[in-house]
Design an enzyme around this catalytic site. Structure first.
Site, PDB file in Angstrom:
ATOM      1  N   ALA A   1       0.856  -1.187   0.000  1.00 51.59           N
ATOM      2  CA  ALA A   1       0.000   0.000   0.000  1.00 51.59           C
ATOM      3  C   ALA A   1       0.888   1.232   0.000  1.00 51.59           C
ATOM      4  O   ALA A   1       2.107   1.139   0.186  1.00 51.59           O
ATOM      5  CB  ALA A   1      -0.912   0.012   1.228  1.00 51.59           C
ATOM      6  N   LYS A   2       0.299   2.378  -0.232  1.00 52.03           N
ATOM      7  CA  LYS A   2       1.020   3.644  -0.127  1.00 52.03           C
ATOM      8  C   LYS A   2       0.012   4.749   0.088  1.00 52.03           C
ATOM      9  O   LYS A   2      -1.142   4.660  -0.353  1.00 52.03           O
ATOM     10  CB  LYS A   2       1.820   3.935  -1.399  1.00 52.03           C
ATOM     11  CG  LYS A   2       3.040   4.813  -1.147  1.00 52.03           C
ATOM     12  CD  LYS A   2       4.135   4.035  -0.429  1.00 52.03           C
ATOM     13  CE  LYS A   2       5.401   4.837  -0.289  1.00 52.03           C
ATOM     14  NZ  LYS A   2       6.507   4.041   0.260  1.00 52.03           N
TER      15      LYS A   2
END
Length: 425
Positions: free
Chosen positions: A114-115
């Site tokens: 994720a980011k």
């Protein structure tokens, strides 16, 4: 207090998402992945865009745009940093989220990728404004974050201070302290020993493993480090400890060169007492950022941001090997030029995975309520990085491809196999 403010002296217009996808596509072809699996691995699981109204010190209310992309949860809860930077956009966050999926898979950590990010300039904001922004972002992401769902961490423009605020805001919503919701926290709030220098340490372990393959003696080798933030400075310091002569370093203020070798500890001390910048550093002569990239050193460590090595300058690089401390510092269009020159590249998803490795250790320690010693953390993270390098190197020999494509092959094969075992389709 250490933050992850990494400089970006060179910026090109190549799209980081497209660069990641070009490498991804090559690896998928070599693995013979089906069209169905290709789209499962390609399309992010969740993309969230939020508007964040924040009261500034002046009393004005400004609305910032925030993002969180969960690329995959096939291997486990998603993991990835939060960056505060004016250039943050959805394509960049999507690319970085996918990179996190492959990075976790390469080093065999049970996380997806994720980011997150907020388009803002933290250098022009007060501590109070940044705190209110972090808390607003956390509140907006309460349905996304969770120690078993999605675990954020620091990235460019954020650090342990911001992670402490995030943990506090999330904990308030749950009515209890939830340390494991975020990593990269201060030690007193459940942070892990070794976390601050973990990414730079992983870069060093990767560099030494690659140097061994090229028969380069560290005590007779030279290096240039582009970017002197958390990752670059720690990598430079640790490489110097192992005998490598660091001839050049750079940050936003420019690049600095000393043929006899730069005293890295002195440079770090100067930076810390000079507003976080190397400007005016007397231990080396100023050169341009482009000159640093083309120095005839053994090891080049790009440790700033995306696309510093592009078609425009790849032909001028004279290093024997590149060890990518930053995410996506080499554009896909530069890969062939670098490979044709016979330069070994230890790719970002392998070289800078030391950070997420120790983040994983922090999460594990939070879950079991017990702290490990620094010696144990370093020993375990070094082993993970060495094992990952050896697996990627062996795969590159098996398929006759670069280390970059080999790293993608290792990662994609792991995620695809796991999906099938979990009963996908």
């Amino acid at each position: 207090m250490t933050t992850y403010l990494e400089p970006a002296p060179i910026k090109d217009k190549e799209n980081p998402l497209e660069s990641m996808m070009q490498r991804f596509d090559k690896a998928v072809q070599l693995l013979g992945i089906s069209d169905e699996m290709y789209h499962i691995l390609k399309i992010p699981r969740k993309q969230v865009i939020v508007g964040l109204p924040v009261t500034m010190d002046s009393g004005e209310i400004r609305t910032f745009e925030g993002y969180r992309v969960v690329h995959s949860t096939i291997l486990g809860p998603s993991k990835g940093g939060i960056r505060f930077d004016p250039g943050v956009n959805l394509d960049e966050v999507r690319a970085l989220a996918a990179w996190m999926t492959w990075k976790c898979a390469v080093v065999d950590i049970p996380y997806g990728g994720a980011k997150g990010g907020v388009a803002c300039n933290p250098r022009q904001m007060s501590a109070g404004e940044i705190e209110r922004l972090v808390r607003a972002y956390t509140t907006a992401m309460l349905d996304v974050f969770g120690p078993d769902q999605d675990i954020p961490a620091p990235d460019m423009g954020t650090g342990q201070r911001e992670m402490a605020w995030l943990m506090d805001e999330y904990s308030k919503s749950k009515g209890m302290t939830v340390q494991a919701v975020v990593t990269g926290k201060p030690i007193v709030l459940g942070g892990s020993l070794g976390r601050t220098e973990a990414t730079g340490r992983g870069v060093t372990v990767s560099a030494l493993a690659a140097m061994d393959k090229l028969r380069l003696n560290p005590y007779k080798s030279t290096a240039a480090v582009q970017g002197f933030g958390n990752v670059g400075a720690n990598a430079a310091s640790l490489l110097r400890e192992r005998g490598v002569k660091i001839q050049a370093i750079s940050d936003l203020s420019g690049a600095y060169y000393n043929e006899a070798g730069i005293d890295i500890e002195a440079a770090m001390a100067y930076r810390d007492h000079n507003g976080g910048q190397l400007e005016g550093f007397g231990g080396a002569e100023p050169i341009s950022s482009e000159e640093l990239l083309s120095l005839p050193v053994d090891v080049l460590v790009p440790a700033a941001t995306e696309d510093v090595i592009t078609m425009r300058n790849a032909g001028s690089i004279r290093a024997k090997m590149i060890v990518e401390g930053a995410n996506g510092p080499t554009s896909a269009m530069a890969d062939d030029i670098i490979n044709d020159k016979g330069i070994m590249v230890v790719p970002d998803i392998l070289a800078n995975a030391g950070g997420v490795t120790v983040s994983y250790f922090e999460w594990v320690q939070n879950r079991i309520g017990y702290k490990w010693t620094l010696e144990r953390i370093n020993r375990r993270s070094d082993r993970i990085m060495k094992d990952a390098f050896n697996k990627v190197y062996k795969t590159s020999q098996q398929y006759g491809v670069s280390l970059r494509i080999a790293a993608y092959i290792v990662a994609i094969d792991k995620v695809a196999s796991t999906y099938k075992f979990r009963g996908g389709f």
